[in-house]
Design a protein around this motif. Structure first.
Motif, PDB file in Angstrom:
ATOM      1  N   ILE A  34      -0.660  11.317  -1.136  1.00  0.00           N
ATOM      2  CA  ILE A  34      -1.335  10.044  -1.357  1.00  0.00           C
ATOM      3  C   ILE A  34      -2.747  10.143  -0.781  1.00  0.00           C
ATOM      4  CG2 ILE A  34      -1.264   7.552  -1.003  1.00  0.00           C
ATOM      5  CD1 ILE A  34       1.746   7.865  -0.408  1.00  0.00           C
ATOM      6  N   VAL A  35      -3.733  10.154  -1.639  1.00  0.00           N
ATOM      7  CA  VAL A  35      -5.131  10.279  -1.227  1.00  0.00           C
ATOM      8  C   VAL A  35      -5.746   8.888  -1.147  1.00  0.00           C
ATOM      9  CG1 VAL A  35      -7.373  11.307  -1.742  1.00  0.00           C
ATOM     10  CG2 VAL A  35      -5.263  12.518  -2.384  1.00  0.00           C
ATOM     11  N   ILE A  36      -6.267   8.524   0.011  1.00  0.00           N
ATOM     12  CA  ILE A  36      -6.894   7.216   0.179  1.00  0.00           C
ATOM     13  C   ILE A  36      -8.319   7.293  -0.365  1.00  0.00           C
ATOM     14  CG2 ILE A  36      -7.388   5.344   1.778  1.00  0.00           C
ATOM     15  CD1 ILE A  36      -4.414   6.216   1.626  1.00  0.00           C
ATOM     16  N   ARG A  37      -8.595   6.481  -1.382  1.00  0.00           N
ATOM     17  CA  ARG A  37      -9.904   6.512  -2.041  1.00  0.00           C
ATOM     18  C   ARG A  37     -10.854   5.467  -1.469  1.00  0.00           C
ATOM     19  NH1 ARG A  37      -9.479   9.004  -7.452  1.00  0.00           N
ATOM     20  NH2 ARG A  37     -11.552   8.120  -7.744  1.00  0.00           N
ATOM     21  N   ALA A  38     -10.322   4.304  -1.135  1.00  0.00           N
ATOM     22  CA  ALA A  38     -11.149   3.209  -0.618  1.00  0.00           C
ATOM     23  C   ALA A  38     -10.242   2.212   0.075  1.00  0.00           C
ATOM     24  CB  ALA A  38     -11.926   2.524  -1.758  1.00  0.00           C
ATOM     25  N   PHE A  47       6.928   8.797  10.554  1.00  0.00           N
ATOM     26  CA  PHE A  47       5.931   9.093  11.581  1.00  0.00           C
ATOM     27  C   PHE A  47       5.580   7.856  12.403  1.00  0.00           C
ATOM     28  CE2 PHE A  47       3.194   8.772   7.605  1.00  0.00           C
ATOM     29  CZ  PHE A  47       2.881   7.433   7.777  1.00  0.00           C
ATOM     30  N   GLY A  48       6.157   6.708  12.076  1.00  0.00           N
ATOM     31  CA  GLY A  48       5.817   5.467  12.756  1.00  0.00           C
ATOM     32  C   GLY A  48       4.912   4.629  11.874  1.00  0.00           C
ATOM     33  N   ALA A  49       4.026   3.880  12.504  1.00  0.00           N
ATOM     34  CA  ALA A  49       3.064   3.046  11.774  1.00  0.00           C
ATOM     35  C   ALA A  49       1.659   3.535  12.104  1.00  0.00           C
ATOM     36  CB  ALA A  49       3.222   1.579  12.160  1.00  0.00           C
ATOM     37  N   HIS A  50       0.894   3.873  11.069  1.00  0.00           N
ATOM     38  CA  HIS A  50      -0.460   4.387  11.268  1.00  0.00           C
ATOM     39  C   HIS A  50      -1.399   3.774  10.243  1.00  0.00           C
ATOM     40  CE1 HIS A  50       0.526   7.344  14.277  1.00  0.00           C
ATOM     41  NE2 HIS A  50       1.431   7.915  13.489  1.00  0.00           N
ATOM     42  N   PHE A  51      -2.633   3.511  10.659  1.00  0.00           N
ATOM     43  CA  PHE A  51      -3.664   3.092   9.720  1.00  0.00           C
ATOM     44  C   PHE A  51      -4.255   4.316   9.037  1.00  0.00           C
ATOM     45  CE2 PHE A  51      -3.765  -0.937  12.092  1.00  0.00           C
ATOM     46  CZ  PHE A  51      -3.823  -1.834  11.032  1.00  0.00           C
ATOM     47  N   VAL A  52      -4.509   4.189   7.734  1.00  0.00           N
ATOM     48  CA  VAL A  52      -5.162   5.253   6.972  1.00  0.00           C
ATOM     49  C   VAL A  52      -6.318   4.641   6.203  1.00  0.00           C
ATOM     50  CG1 VAL A  52      -3.144   6.743   6.764  1.00  0.00           C
ATOM     51  CG2 VAL A  52      -3.497   4.923   5.087  1.00  0.00           C
ATOM     52  N   SER A  53      -7.343   5.444   5.988  1.00  0.00           N
ATOM     53  CA  SER A  53      -8.534   4.997   5.259  1.00  0.00           C
ATOM     54  C   SER A  53      -9.124   6.189   4.530  1.00  0.00           C
ATOM     55  CB  SER A  53      -9.539   4.368   6.227  1.00  0.00           C
ATOM     56  OG  SER A  53      -9.905   5.291   7.233  1.00  0.00           O
ATOM     57  N   VAL A  54     -10.336   6.017   3.981  1.00  0.00           N
ATOM     58  CA  VAL A  54     -10.977   7.078   3.214  1.00  0.00           C
ATOM     59  C   VAL A  54     -11.104   8.336   4.072  1.00  0.00           C
ATOM     60  CG1 VAL A  54     -13.038   7.745   1.939  1.00  0.00           C
ATOM     61  CG2 VAL A  54     -12.253   5.375   1.885  1.00  0.00           C
ATOM     62  N   GLY A  55     -10.730   9.469   3.495  1.00  0.00           N
ATOM     63  CA  GLY A  55     -10.734  10.719   4.242  1.00  0.00           C
ATOM     64  C   GLY A  55      -9.364  11.119   4.740  1.00  0.00           C
ATOM     65  N   ASP A  56      -8.364  10.279   4.493  1.00  0.00           N
ATOM     66  CA  ASP A  56      -6.993  10.571   4.909  1.00  0.00           C
ATOM     67  C   ASP A  56      -6.128  10.854   3.686  1.00  0.00           C
ATOM     68  OD1 ASP A  56      -7.731  10.067   7.522  1.00  0.00           O
ATOM     69  OD2 ASP A  56      -7.051   7.979   7.457  1.00  0.00           O
ATOM     70  N   VAL A  57      -5.168  11.754   3.871  1.00  0.00           N
ATOM     71  CA  VAL A  57      -4.197  12.073   2.825  1.00  0.00           C
ATOM     72  C   VAL A  57      -2.815  12.046   3.457  1.00  0.00           C
ATOM     73  CG1 VAL A  57      -3.412  13.772   1.134  1.00  0.00           C
ATOM     74  CG2 VAL A  57      -5.853  13.526   1.612  1.00  0.00           C
ATOM     75  N   VAL A  58      -1.901  11.275   2.871  1.00  0.00           N
ATOM     76  CA  VAL A  58      -0.532  11.164   3.365  1.00  0.00           C
ATOM     77  C   VAL A  58       0.349  12.102   2.552  1.00  0.00           C
ATOM     78  CG1 VAL A  58       1.393   9.612   3.827  1.00  0.00           C
ATOM     79  CG2 VAL A  58      -0.966   8.757   3.935  1.00  0.00           C
ATOM     80  N   VAL A  59       1.093  12.952   3.232  1.00  0.00           N
ATOM     81  CA  VAL A  59       2.008  13.889   2.576  1.00  0.00           C
ATOM     82  C   VAL A  59       3.433  13.467   2.896  1.00  0.00           C
ATOM     83  CG1 VAL A  59       2.671  16.293   2.279  1.00  0.00           C
ATOM     84  CG2 VAL A  59       0.303  15.720   2.869  1.00  0.00           C
ATOM     85  N   LEU A  60       4.228  13.242   1.860  1.00  0.00           N
ATOM     86  CA  LEU A  60       5.620  12.816   2.016  1.00  0.00           C
ATOM     87  C   LEU A  60       6.531  13.837   1.357  1.00  0.00           C
ATOM     88  CD1 LEU A  60       5.248   9.038   1.065  1.00  0.00           C
ATOM     89  CD2 LEU A  60       5.331  10.009   3.360  1.00  0.00           C
TER      90      LEU A  60
END
Length: 309
Positions: A34-38, A47-60
């Protein structure tokens, strides 16, 4: 994040979406990037609860629950990759060391055992991937057509070239512990893999009777199989054991009820089959990443919950 891939099967798909409302924990029987675009969002997973924003990629990893609470809104592009397809890529990546495809599968399980990862690749690297992700999304609107498969595969390879160096590689001891402790999620029924009817019957029974006190012995007797046979065929069909599959179903249902109802948490836990509130809290946290009370508090900005009947 919120929508599933189209019904037509393809080993690789890309979807770009904008979410304004909370996304309840959901999972797929495939690997997701999951690539965060904006925008920005708070994710809930193992992994718990984390904030993600542009520049982050979530791998599941396949069969991993993940939900999200957008901070206003969030735009993402998600790659859905069939696990068999990923195994094939690993097999050819390390062709000099593997004798057969099973070796690649075991290598993947051993060294990439983290069910969830957040890769902080930075805005610059994320920006480099955007043209590839946009083309992949366009190619897979209705499933990647065979005549464009190699182009889609080349785009996925380019994305991998950016992301793989950021993946956490586990040692064998850590990997085994994580696999044994992992909590599964709903897999799709692969059209190209036959599933034994008795296994489908067990999965259906678990779904319709979540609150029942199931035992492996009872399930095996219902399927007319030994306990070891049931586990083997169930893992082959769904990737997880029957009781782990049941744990996922309960956590998924409990998360939904916590959002839409104001009933006490202990009552909701009992309705999904967990009569011990402490045990329910532990299982929920393992699946969703936060406690039931924290999940309800965080998602309280969602549309008003209805009163229980």
């Amino acid at each position: 994040m919120p929508a599933a891939p189209v019904a037509a099967f393809s080993p690789l798909l890309a979807r770009t979406q904008v979410a304004h409302a909370p996304v309840e924990p959901i999972a797929f029987d495939c690997v997701k990037f999951i690539v965060i675009r904006a925008g920005r969002a708070r994710l809930f997973s193992e992994f718990g609860a984390h904030f993600v924003s542009v520049g982050d990629v979530v791998v599941l990893a396949a069969n991993t629950l993940c939900g999200a609470e957008p901070d206003g809104w969030v735009a993402t592009t998600t790659l859905y990759l069939d696990r068999d397809y990923v195994i094939d890529q690993v097999f050819w990546q390390y062709a000099s060391r593997f004798q057969e495809r099973l070796d690649a599968s075991q290598f993947l399980d051993t060294h990439y055992a983290e069910p969830t990862q957040v890769l902080r690749i930075g805005k610059h690297r994320a920006g480099l991937m955007m043209p590839w992700l946009d083309e992949l999304t366009a190619l897979s609107v209705e499933g990647v057509p065979p005549e464009r498969f190699y182009r889609a595969q080349s785009l996925v390879s380019a994305v991998f070239d950016v992301l793989v160096p950021f993946l956490v590689v586990a040692n064998e001891g850590t990997a085994v512990a994580r696999r044994n402790a992992s909590v599964p999620t709903v897999p799709r029924h692969r059209l190209f893999r036959p599933v034994r009817p008795e296994v489908l019957d067990i999965a259906h029974s678990l779904r319709v009777e979540l609150d029942r006190h199931w035992t492996v012995t009872e399930l095996a007797a219902r399927a007319h199989l030994s306990v070891s046979q049931l586990r083997r065929v169930f893992v082959d069909a769904f990737g997880k054991s029957p009781i782990s599959y049941l744990t996922m179903l309960r956590a998924e249902r409990m998360a939904h009820l916590l959002r839409v109802e104001d009933a006490p948490i202990s009552d909701i836990a009992a309705r999904v089959g967990w009569n011990d509130p402490d045990f329910a809290a532990r299982q929920f946290r393992r699946s969703i990443g936060v406690s039931p009370s924290e999940y309800r508090r965080i998602t309280s900005s969602a549309p008003a919950r209805s009163n229980p009947d």
